[in-house]
Write an enzyme that holds these catalytic residues in place. Sequence first.
Site, PDB file in Angstrom:
ATOM      1  N   ALA A 147      21.085 -39.656   4.776  1.00 23.60           N
ATOM      2  CA  ALA A 147      22.284 -38.967   5.253  1.00 23.60           C
ATOM      3  C   ALA A 147      23.071 -38.451   4.053  1.00 23.60           C
ATOM      4  CB  ALA A 147      23.143 -39.920   6.076  1.00 23.60           C
TER       5      ALA A 147
ATOM      6  N   ILE B 209       1.729   4.553   1.676  1.00 26.46           N
ATOM      7  CA  ILE B 209       1.566   5.140   3.012  1.00 26.46           C
ATOM      8  C   ILE B 209       1.873   6.639   2.922  1.00 26.46           C
ATOM      9  CG2 ILE B 209       2.196   4.964   5.442  1.00 26.46           C
ATOM     10  CD1 ILE B 209       0.987   2.407   4.188  1.00 26.46           C
TER      11      ILE B 209
ATOM     12  N   ASP C  41      11.989   4.570  -2.991  1.00 28.39           N
ATOM     13  CA  ASP C  41      13.136   3.747  -2.594  1.00 28.39           C
ATOM     14  C   ASP C  41      14.442   4.541  -2.668  1.00 28.39           C
ATOM     15  OD1 ASP C  41      11.293   1.679  -2.421  1.00 28.39           O
ATOM     16  OD2 ASP C  41      11.713   0.954  -4.440  1.00 28.39           O
TER      17      ASP C  41
ATOM     18  N   CYS D 123      23.810 -48.009  16.532  1.00 24.53           N
ATOM     19  CA  CYS D 123      23.170 -47.161  17.532  1.00 24.53           C
ATOM     20  C   CYS D 123      23.062 -47.835  18.896  1.00 24.53           C
ATOM     21  CB  CYS D 123      21.791 -46.714  17.046  1.00 24.53           C
ATOM     22  SG  CYS D 123      20.763 -48.050  16.456  1.00 24.53           S
TER      23      CYS D 123
ATOM     24  N   GLN E 264      16.434 -29.202   7.938  1.00 26.77           N
ATOM     25  CA  GLN E 264      15.824 -28.119   8.710  1.00 26.77           C
ATOM     26  C   GLN E 264      14.507 -27.672   8.090  1.00 26.77           C
ATOM     27  OE1 GLN E 264      16.732 -26.999  11.615  1.00 26.77           O
ATOM     28  NE2 GLN E 264      15.213 -25.369  11.752  1.00 26.77           N
TER      29      GLN E 264
ATOM     30  N   LEU F 186      17.805 -41.452  19.197  1.00 29.11           N
ATOM     31  CA  LEU F 186      18.968 -40.588  19.311  1.00 29.11           C
ATOM     32  C   LEU F 186      20.177 -41.338  19.853  1.00 29.11           C
ATOM     33  CD1 LEU F 186      16.990 -37.525  20.720  1.00 29.11           C
ATOM     34  CD2 LEU F 186      17.503 -38.073  18.336  1.00 29.11           C
TER      35      LEU F 186
ATOM     36  N   GLN G  90       0.828  -1.204   0.000  1.00 24.41           N
ATOM     37  CA  GLN G  90       0.000   0.000   0.000  1.00 24.41           C
ATOM     38  C   GLN G  90       0.867   1.261   0.000  1.00 24.41           C
ATOM     39  OE1 GLN G  90      -2.191  -1.018   3.624  1.00 24.41           O
ATOM     40  NE2 GLN G  90      -4.033  -1.310   2.399  1.00 24.41           N
TER      41      GLN G  90
ATOM     42  N   HIS H 250      13.851  -3.535   1.473  1.00 20.80           N
ATOM     43  CA  HIS H 250      13.758  -3.596   0.007  1.00 20.80           C
ATOM     44  C   HIS H 250      14.702  -4.685  -0.491  1.00 20.80           C
ATOM     45  CE1 HIS H 250      12.858  -2.099  -4.004  1.00 20.80           C
ATOM     46  NE2 HIS H 250      14.136  -2.272  -4.298  1.00 20.80           N
TER      47      HIS H 250
ATOM     48  N   SER I 259      21.831 -37.839  16.114  1.00 20.72           N
ATOM     49  CA  SER I 259      22.405 -37.403  17.383  1.00 20.72           C
ATOM     50  C   SER I 259      21.366 -36.721  18.268  1.00 20.72           C
ATOM     51  CB  SER I 259      23.564 -36.434  17.132  1.00 20.72           C
ATOM     52  OG  SER I 259      23.078 -35.180  16.693  1.00 20.72           O
TER      53      SER I 259
ATOM     54  N   LEU J 250      20.159 -27.706   5.691  1.00 16.58           N
ATOM     55  CA  LEU J 250      19.295 -27.037   4.724  1.00 16.58           C
ATOM     56  C   LEU J 250      18.007 -27.834   4.521  1.00 16.58           C
ATOM     57  CD1 LEU J 250      19.300 -24.590   2.679  1.00 16.58           C
ATOM     58  CD2 LEU J 250      19.933 -26.278   0.949  1.00 16.58           C
TER      59      LEU J 250
END
Length: 923
Positions: A620, A112, A164, A728, A656, A695, A110, A128, A672, A653
């Site tokens: 992995a 402003i 800008d 494990c 996560q 784990l 918008q 920006h 782990s 990457l």
Amino acid sequence: MLWRGSQALRRFSTGQVNFKNKLKLALIGQSLFGQEVYSQLCKEGHRVVGVFTVPDKDGKADPLALAAEKDGTPVFKFPRWRVKGKTIKEVAEAYESVGAELNVLPFCTQFIPMDIIDSPKHGSIIYHPSLLPSHRGASAINWTLIMGDKKAGFSVFWADDGLDTGPILLQRSCDVEPNDTVDALYNRFLFPEGIKAMVEAVQLIADGKAPRIPQPEEGATYEGIQKKKNAEIPWDQSAEVLHNWIRGHDKVPGAWTEINGQMVTFYGSSLLKKSVPPGEPLEIKGAKKPGLVTKNGLVLFGNDGKALMVRNLQFEDGRMIPASQYFSAGETSVVELTAEEVKVAGTIKVIWAGILSNVPVIEDSTDFFKSGASSMDVVRLVEEIRQKCGGLQLQNEDVYMATKFEDFIQRIVRKLRGEDQEAELVVDYVSKEVNEMTVKMPYQCFINGQFTDADDGKTYETINPTDGSTICKVSYASLVDVDKAVAAAKDAFEKGEWGRMNARERGRLMYRLADLLEENQEELATIEALDSGAVYTLALKTHIGMSVQTFRYFAGWCDKIQGSTIPINQARPNRNLTFTKKEPLGVCAIIIPWNYPLMMLAWKSAACLAAGNTLVLKPAQVTPLTALKFAELSVKAGFPKGVINIIPGSGGLAGQRLSEHPDIRKLGFTGSTAIGKQIMKSCAVSNLKKVSLELGGKSPLIIFNDCELDKAVRMGMGAVFFNKGENCIAAGRLFVEESIHDEFVTRVVEEIKKMKIGDPLDRSTDHGPQNHQAHLEKLLQYCEAGVKEGATLVYGGRQVHRPGFFMEPTVFTDVEDHMYLAKEESFGPIMVISKFQNGDIDGVLQRANNTEYGLASGVFTRDISKAMYVSEKLEAGTVFVNTYNKTDVAAPFGGVKQSGFGKDLGEEALNEYLKTKTVTLEY
């Protein structure tokens, strides 16, 4: 019109927050980016006194508004701020009422007014997405790519009355990768780093340290919003310029050209570095040279003779297809039937009318089952069509997949024309002549039933631990690839064949997959040996053998998952029936470790699939190859596209992103404890997805003096050295009763000396290389720490002098409870021995349980009473008595304490991938 949210006072956490140099903020804008900036500013202790955003769209509030309303922050929703150049009075009054000291505009569409911009004590700051003064305007990210900039970034600047042009507060930059798209650049850098920078900028202002650096005019550019009509591809350019044009317009508004008289939009461009593959020519209006439709996509040529490839095409009607399918694309939608097909359709309509006698007229929209048909009617329909339509062979599933008459006829026509077969899976293999066979290994991401390069074209090397050589380069999945895989899995679950498939058919596919794993076991075991260093004979029996067993076991569960009926108090005079249903969760993410690449995949994915979910699996990073071979076999088994997706790459990457993704409902992780905690946190913060974690461990093995010593030595060694110690549940610490301690150690060392260390493909090898270089170095450091602390190194502790990542089996004694070796897991071939006093059962139990881990444990004794007492007192998910490493697909497996929660294997594993729904009806 003023739309005002809750004016309730905002509640603050009772936790300690440093309110020194904190500001009262007004957030003006919208989007998920705005929401994240808002959340982080609140966490830092700033007080957001008002959020000013756009009105709800189609009844749905903007993410920023949702977050603020949830917190009780005043929210104002204005369609506009000014009329005919003047600020709307009620808008200005609402803004002034919050008393902001600084306006923060993370993303705002918008206009402003300047009296609002200049109103607060500290003015206004804006984010920006370009390195100002370059690319001022609303399509900055697009123009960064279109212009071929080598650097991208963003600016946080002070708002002024220009476009800008205000002074710079801070800037951040990143390299532009050769195949970056707008989405890739935004997700990798502009979004996450932009959030951090906005928070940092606000704190700099609060501390009185924020600079105001005038923008230079040199290098200033302004580009307007790119619209579709301006996005036509200018063909007389180099391949790189064409690539930049296409990726700069991906996804909006989309670069287009004219092919065969219609507008076709190109998506998913990448520069072609290797030789041009063979294909079928495609004339493109304006192009100097025809494109080539190849098995991987549409190859285009620049005026410099170099090439690029686009993966997807979109037609004017909105239909999007893989570019490789251009010449067959129009054939999937049958518009007109031939005279013979019309005759067949008429016959089938008569059959439908005979079965659905309660329906006056069979219309195109008539639904077979909603009109009252049952499963027996399906059999009748299939058989009548076979009799009356020239022996046309249908399956029951053909009816279930196309329940409306119009869709059913389309399916029949495609079958008559031979178009119902899935496109043949295209696999680019890396082939090796090894182990007296040709091993063929896929190396690309597997998404939505197809092998494909990573979106940004990145790859990494996977290494053979036997000699340190590169096996091949593997696609390195980007955030874009993760999102594509999740979208494919979601679509398969919600709209695809998998979600409508009956449980028994699901089991049949899993049995078929188990058979294919078994048929290809020698090749899979060879790949496992190459990629993980597993001894071939062990890989054949355990890595692959147990994977086969796991899929067969859970295949049998598919049609046995059931709820129950529950008697409840009746709502008299009526009656009630209450029952429970077990339902799949949806899209599940699975992240597996490198020690048993295929077996860990099987342990989690078999239960997940048996429950009816779809999955995105990240192997992995160092051992991706058997997972990708598994993907190939899943297609051969008949799994529908999108049900199984494999994305090789990094945990930081891809992993996560999976833990944060809002469309994933469950995440299963083995790895782990530290990473498990991070995953659990991300799963909670994102969408509270269900989690199961297997784990770290420091499994104690207690050997009493009344044991069968030969067996204890043999199995104690297996407890430590099985799979090179990369296990494990490996016995991380052995407690040996004092009277047999010395003899036990002597025998262990004697047996170690007989072990053959060498090539895992040699059938006589006992002990192969450690999985990867970094792990070997960690093990050597572990041994150094043990020696420094005063433990006695009895044997080994060194790297073997030969190529590859080999380590000597190692034995430490005199390990005291306070030592590093006594507390931390090695995950390698290191036996850690502590003695305990004769007869001190409770004392050794206390020492064995004095750990934060609780995955497995073991005891050797001939005294059954002692064995039962010890197994009761040991704090672990599994206790082995007079054996070790004896796992079975029917026995639940998982840990306690910081070894995680949730179970793999057995009936209990199914519950990790199911939800229970309670249904109560009145009659």
